[in-house]
Design a protein around this motif. Structure first.
Motif, PDB file in Angstrom:
ATOM      1  N   ASN A   1       5.595  18.309   6.508  1.00 56.60           N
ATOM      2  CA  ASN A   1       6.219  17.630   5.366  1.00 56.60           C
ATOM      3  C   ASN A   1       5.360  16.445   4.918  1.00 56.60           C
ATOM      4  OD1 ASN A   1       8.550  19.304   5.426  1.00 56.60           O
ATOM      5  ND2 ASN A   1       9.367  18.084   7.126  1.00 56.60           N
ATOM      6  N   PHE A   2       5.696  15.908   3.745  1.00 59.39           N
ATOM      7  CA  PHE A   2       4.985  14.748   3.235  1.00 59.39           C
ATOM      8  C   PHE A   2       5.915  13.539   3.207  1.00 59.39           C
ATOM      9  CE2 PHE A   2       2.228  18.109   1.744  1.00 59.39           C
ATOM     10  CZ  PHE A   2       0.964  17.557   1.851  1.00 59.39           C
ATOM     11  N   GLU A   3       5.382  12.410   3.600  1.00 60.27           N
ATOM     12  CA  GLU A   3       6.139  11.159   3.585  1.00 60.27           C
ATOM     13  C   GLU A   3       5.320  10.102   2.842  1.00 60.27           C
ATOM     14  OE1 GLU A   3       9.051  10.220   4.825  1.00 60.27           O
ATOM     15  OE2 GLU A   3       9.592  11.595   6.464  1.00 60.27           O
TER      16      GLU A   3
ATOM     17  N   LEU B   1       6.566  -2.796  12.578  1.00 58.80           N
ATOM     18  CA  LEU B   1       7.063  -1.531  13.094  1.00 58.80           C
ATOM     19  C   LEU B   1       6.477  -0.474  12.162  1.00 58.80           C
ATOM     20  CD1 LEU B   1      10.652  -0.523  14.226  1.00 58.80           C
ATOM     21  CD2 LEU B   1       9.141   1.044  13.042  1.00 58.80           C
ATOM     22  N   LEU B   2       5.566   0.342  12.694  1.00 58.75           N
ATOM     23  CA  LEU B   2       4.866   1.352  11.897  1.00 58.75           C
ATOM     24  C   LEU B   2       5.466   2.733  12.140  1.00 58.75           C
ATOM     25  CD1 LEU B   2       1.165   0.253  12.587  1.00 58.75           C
ATOM     26  CD2 LEU B   2       2.577  -0.327  10.590  1.00 58.75           C
ATOM     27  N   ALA B   3       5.491   3.546  11.096  1.00 57.63           N
ATOM     28  CA  ALA B   3       6.019   4.904  11.219  1.00 57.63           C
ATOM     29  C   ALA B   3       4.986   5.851  11.822  1.00 57.63           C
ATOM     30  CB  ALA B   3       6.454   5.425   9.847  1.00 57.63           C
ATOM     31  N   GLU B   4       3.718   5.483  11.706  1.00 63.64           N
ATOM     32  CA  GLU B   4       2.630   6.313  12.222  1.00 63.64           C
ATOM     33  C   GLU B   4       1.642   5.449  12.999  1.00 63.64           C
ATOM     34  OE1 GLU B   4       1.717   9.369  12.529  1.00 63.64           O
ATOM     35  OE2 GLU B   4       3.345  10.386  11.477  1.00 63.64           O
TER      36      GLU B   4
ATOM     37  N   THR C   1       0.840  -1.193   0.000  1.00 59.79           N
ATOM     38  CA  THR C   1       0.000   0.000   0.000  1.00 59.79           C
ATOM     39  C   THR C   1       0.877   1.245   0.000  1.00 59.79           C
ATOM     40  OG1 THR C   1      -0.163   0.097   2.416  1.00 59.79           O
ATOM     41  CG2 THR C   1      -1.811  -1.211   1.265  1.00 59.79           C
ATOM     42  N   TYR C   2       0.382   2.300  -0.642  1.00 57.27           N
ATOM     43  CA  TYR C   2       1.110   3.556  -0.762  1.00 57.27           C
ATOM     44  C   TYR C   2       0.217   4.678  -0.239  1.00 57.27           C
ATOM     45  CZ  TYR C   2       4.011   1.037  -4.200  1.00 57.27           C
ATOM     46  OH  TYR C   2       4.822   0.136  -4.841  1.00 57.27           O
ATOM     47  N   ASP C   3       0.688   5.378   0.788  1.00 58.35           N
ATOM     48  CA  ASP C   3      -0.072   6.492   1.342  1.00 58.35           C
ATOM     49  C   ASP C   3       0.828   7.715   1.473  1.00 58.35           C
ATOM     50  OD1 ASP C   3      -2.777   5.375   2.039  1.00 58.35           O
ATOM     51  OD2 ASP C   3      -1.512   3.962   3.142  1.00 58.35           O
ATOM     52  N   GLU C   4       0.411   8.813   0.870  1.00 58.40           N
ATOM     53  CA  GLU C   4       1.145  10.080   1.011  1.00 58.40           C
ATOM     54  C   GLU C   4       0.605  10.775   2.249  1.00 58.40           C
ATOM     55  OE1 GLU C   4       2.738  13.749  -1.818  1.00 58.40           O
ATOM     56  OE2 GLU C   4       0.974  12.602  -2.393  1.00 58.40           O
TER      57      GLU C   4
END
Length: 272
Positions: free
Chosen positions: A65-67, A207-210, A55-58
């Motif tokens: 900022n955008f990740e 391990l999640l970034a958000e 999955t890709y989420d901006e």
């Protein structure tokens, strides 16, 4: 055998989709072309014939900022699996590896596992018998159990070139995960290890970034009480007292209640 888990560090994923290709190849799954939706994501979600999807989420961070947030989406192999609890045919079970697998010979295609899956990964595949009559079977990632039995790693893990995917001893992996979490906190202050205890943990740990909800994951999933009562108490007792045929009728009634309970439960979970 030692207690092993699959670990997914989403902060190392570069979205290459090698895991998707490896999964298709090993499991001999058919291609599923989809119309272009304007997104770089190849599939909306996992299906009966596409067992993992990147999955890709901006995402806009707290600093403005955008990740790009990537996630290897597949079955998490819950320790307390709602799909297993919901199945009236005992077609879903745990292996010694912790993987949750579906016995195609026992599956009748009722779809209760689909309706009650905590993470919306179980789907029904449609087949035709020799007379052309259609029938359905539930399908999903099985953690490459056939490979694990031969001492091999899951196909997706072997294909990952960034070490985003790891399959190793649980204690060792979680220890390294905590070190990795501390290291990325400066860049991702909301980073967390996702191993929900409401379902007694999972064999696939992230391990999640958000926050989990940013990835479409429930923050604190739990198996509905109705499913636990049905699978662990009502079904065994009912089979002993009334026989399998009668229990099939009772099962359909209880399963309907499970579906409603699950819908209410999922509706109450936080998503973003």
């Amino acid at each position: 055998m030692a207690d092993y888990i699959k670990f997914v560090d989403v902060t190392k994923c570069d979205g290459c989709r090698a895991c998707m290709v490896a999964c298709k190849n090993w499991n001999d799954l058919p291609a599923e072309p989809e119309d272009f939706s304007g997104s770089i994501q190849s599939h909306t979600k996992v299906t009966a014939n596409t067992w993992n999807v990147i999955t890709y989420d901006e995402h806009e961070t707290t600093s403005g900022n955008f990740e790009w947030l990537f996630r290897h989406q597949s079955c998490l192999h819950c320790v307390e699996a709602a799909c297993e609890k919901a199945c009236p045919e005992d077609a879903i079970s745990h292996t010694k590896f912790g993987s949750v697998v579906i016995n195609a010979d026992k599956c009748v295609g009722c779809g209760y596992c689909v309706q009650n899956c905590t993470f919306d990964v179980v789907e029904l595949a449609t087949y035709k018998d020799k007379h052309g009559k259609e029938y359905r079977k539930a399908q999903k990632c099985d953690l490459c159990t056939s490979r694990l039995e031969e001492g091999l790693q899951p196909a997706c893990v072997t294909a990952c070139h960034t070490d985003c995917l790891i399959y190793d001893e649980k204690g060792k992996v979680l220890s390294e995960a905590e070190k990795r979490l501390a290291k990325i906190k400066e860049r991702f202050p909301n980073a967390n290890i996702y191993n929900p205890q409401g379902i007694k943990g999972t064999t696939t740990v992230y391990l999640l970034a958000e926050k989990p909800s940013v990835y479409g994951l429930p923050e604190n999933p739990k198996v509905p009480l109705s499913q636990v009562v049905w699978k662990d108490y009502a079904q065994p007792l009912g089979k002993a007292m009334f026989g399998v045929t009668t229990m099939a009728v009772v099962g359909s009634v209880i399963a309907h209640a499970i579906k409603k309970d699950s819908g209410d439960h999922k509706g109450g979970q936080d998503h973003e």
